[in-house]
Design a protein around this motif. Structure first.
Motif, PDB file in Angstrom:
ATOM      1  N   PRO A 136     -17.288 -65.047 -14.054  1.00 38.16           N
ATOM      2  CA  PRO A 136     -17.167 -66.370 -14.692  1.00 38.16           C
ATOM      3  C   PRO A 136     -16.562 -65.928 -15.963  1.00 38.16           C
ATOM      4  O   PRO A 136     -17.825 -65.599 -17.338  1.00 38.16           O
ATOM      5  N   GLY A 137     -15.644 -67.014 -16.682  1.00 39.63           N
ATOM      6  CA  GLY A 137     -15.212 -66.783 -17.888  1.00 39.63           C
ATOM      7  C   GLY A 137     -14.813 -65.489 -18.369  1.00 39.63           C
ATOM      8  O   GLY A 137     -14.002 -65.679 -19.155  1.00 39.63           O
ATOM      9  N   GLY A 138     -14.078 -64.343 -17.399  1.00 40.85           N
ATOM     10  CA  GLY A 138     -14.441 -62.979 -17.935  1.00 40.85           C
ATOM     11  C   GLY A 138     -14.187 -62.035 -17.776  1.00 40.85           C
ATOM     12  O   GLY A 138     -15.538 -61.600 -17.290  1.00 40.85           O
ATOM     13  N   PRO A 139     -13.379 -60.819 -16.946  1.00 40.42           N
ATOM     14  CA  PRO A 139     -14.331 -59.610 -16.800  1.00 40.42           C
ATOM     15  C   PRO A 139     -15.057 -58.788 -17.896  1.00 40.42           C
ATOM     16  O   PRO A 139     -16.142 -58.384 -17.497  1.00 40.42           O
ATOM     17  N   LEU A 140     -14.728 -59.287 -19.478  1.00 38.52           N
ATOM     18  CA  LEU A 140     -15.704 -58.792 -19.948  1.00 38.52           C
ATOM     19  C   LEU A 140     -16.718 -59.605 -20.352  1.00 38.52           C
ATOM     20  O   LEU A 140     -16.264 -60.178 -21.001  1.00 38.52           O
ATOM     21  N   LYS A 141     -17.454 -58.339 -21.490  1.00 41.70           N
ATOM     22  CA  LYS A 141     -19.106 -59.141 -21.422  1.00 41.70           C
ATOM     23  C   LYS A 141     -19.356 -58.385 -22.419  1.00 41.70           C
ATOM     24  O   LYS A 141     -19.960 -56.721 -22.166  1.00 41.70           O
ATOM     25  N   ASP A 142     -19.897 -58.936 -23.685  1.00 45.55           N
ATOM     26  CA  ASP A 142     -20.114 -58.346 -25.179  1.00 45.55           C
ATOM     27  C   ASP A 142     -22.020 -57.825 -24.544  1.00 45.55           C
ATOM     28  O   ASP A 142     -22.260 -58.207 -24.318  1.00 45.55           O
TER      29      ASP A 142
END
Length: 418
Positions: A136-142
């Motif tokens: 959720p919120g987009g496929p990339l996570k920092d």
């Protein structure tokens, strides 16, 4: 760090006779991303370098991850529609350089999972993002280690001089399973090897293994020494890089020199695969115009690529063959070389990416490229080539305009085979 003495090998290559260039076939894009503008009105973006992530469970839902320099990262679906935008980090202080993402590449390993790794030229660090298509919120996570060190700089003052992390290529050693990032330094000839590793808190960090300096000057067959012209104190830098995972070979594009082949662990002696046409041409830097005035061409350059040599990418084939593709930014073409080192990376042909219609243009002054020779669902069953376009809106006179073109890789392979 080891300074390489390669004068003999370079001089032998410089003796290659110049041949007339043949017309190149054209391929057309199937889709393009929205235009990115490099100014305040358009969000200070500037497209640069792409990477392709294949969704093995559902290839139609694969992604393209791309840098937009000060604009951070953009993530696109296979229709070239933006699905996520990640801002570059803010400057640590009022007088410091802000984040500026330059190049991006992917890691797929059993140890680290699926990652997008980008060079942050503004901060002289790498940033790492975990890829999850259904997040959720987009496929990339920092997931960057907050204690990640600077790559080349010893202090923030040095970072602000911007001789920082620039080009980038990732590599997973098939023998050990360890993953690495190879990072070049802006305005220098240095390349660093960094090992990527998981931290106990779930983040990903890196440790420098070694560095290597490519040559900055060259002995020519006529007995003279040549250094590519640039601003005072600026050395011939490397940006475009790619690693062949099958044999651990790094290909590095030294922009005003040519394409180097060397071991990805930065040991051994690099070999110059091909030279830019401008190799050996003397130049004088003009302080007023901030440009180099070229002298007479002594005829020691190559015949297939024109400075700058930029985005490098590999096309893998099932039989072990394949191609190394290079963006010849100076003449808006792409060169293809045999992937096999045993064949001395023989030149196989070239192509142009030209307009598909009045509204879907081609690629000019391409900075970055990425190819994936795997089926990507109904849109790209023959694989995909993504190239940066340095002039997306040719009629625009006030703002620099860039974006990315999506090309059916099958048409590229057909063009090179012809």
């Amino acid at each position: 760090m080891r300074l390489l003495a390669l004068a003999t090998a370079v001089a032998a290559l410089c003796a290659t006779p110049v041949q007339a260039a043949e017309p190149l076939p054209a391929v057309v894009p199937k889709a393009e991303t929205a235009t990115l503008y490099d100014d305040e009105a358009g969000g200070d973006a500037d497209a640069d370098d792409p990477a392709i992530w294949r969704n093995a469970a559902d290839p139609d839902r694969s992604l393209v991850v791309a840098t937009a320099k000060q604009g951070g990262l953009r993530v696109y679906d296979l229709d070239a529609r933006e699905v996520q935008s990640i801002a570059a980090p803010a400057a640590p202080g009022p007088d410091d350089a802000p984040g500026r993402f330059n190049n991006v590449d992917l890691v797929r390993s059993s140890r680290l999972g699926d990652l997008a790794v980008t060079s942050d030229r503004g901060a002289d660090r790498l940033r790492v993002y975990r890829i999850d298509r259904d997040r959720p919120g987009g496929p990339l996570k920092d997931v960057t280690d907050p204690n990640a060190p600077r790559v080349f700089s010893a202090s923030q003052d040095e970072v602000n001089e911007q001789r920082t992390a620039y080009g980038l290529a990732t590599w997973t050693d098939r023998k050990t399973g360890r993953s690495y990032a190879l990072v070049s330094q802006r305005e220098r000839t240095r390349v660093a090897l960094l090992e990527l590793s998981a931290r106990t808190d779930g983040t990903v960090g890196y440790t420098k293994v070694r560095t290597l300096d490519l040559p900055q000057s060259f002995q020519l067959p006529n007995g003279t020494s040549w250094t590519p012209c640039g601003e005072p104190g600026e050395l011939p830098q490397v940006e475009g890089m790619v690693v062949d995972p099958a044999n651990g070979t790094l290909y590095a594009g030294q922009e005003d020199v040519g394409i180097w082949r060397l071991r990805a662990d930065l040991t051994g002696t690099p070999q110059l695969v091909d030279k830019v046409r401008e190799f050996g041409v003397p130049g004088t830097y003009d302080e007023e115009t901030e440009e180099c005035t070229a002298g007479a061409d002594p005829g020691f350059g190559g015949t297939r690529i024109s400075a700058d040599v930029e985005g490098l990418t590999l096309v893998h084939e099932e039989d072990g063959d394949g191609l190394l593709l290079a963006s010849s930014q100076g003449d808006n073409t792409f060169a293809a070389y045999d992937r096999e080192v045993s064949d001395a990376n023989e030149y196989e042909g070239g192509f142009r990416v030209t307009p598909a219609s009045a509204t879907l243009d081609g690629s000019e002054e391409c900075d970055g490229a990425a190819a994936l020779n795997e089926p990507l669902g109904r849109r790209y069953p023959n694989g995909l080539l993504v190239v940066q376009d340095g002039h997306d809106a040719p009629g625009e006179t006030e703002r620099a305009s860039t974006n990315f073109k999506f090309v059916d890789l099958g048409t590229v392979m057909d063009a090179v085979d012809d």
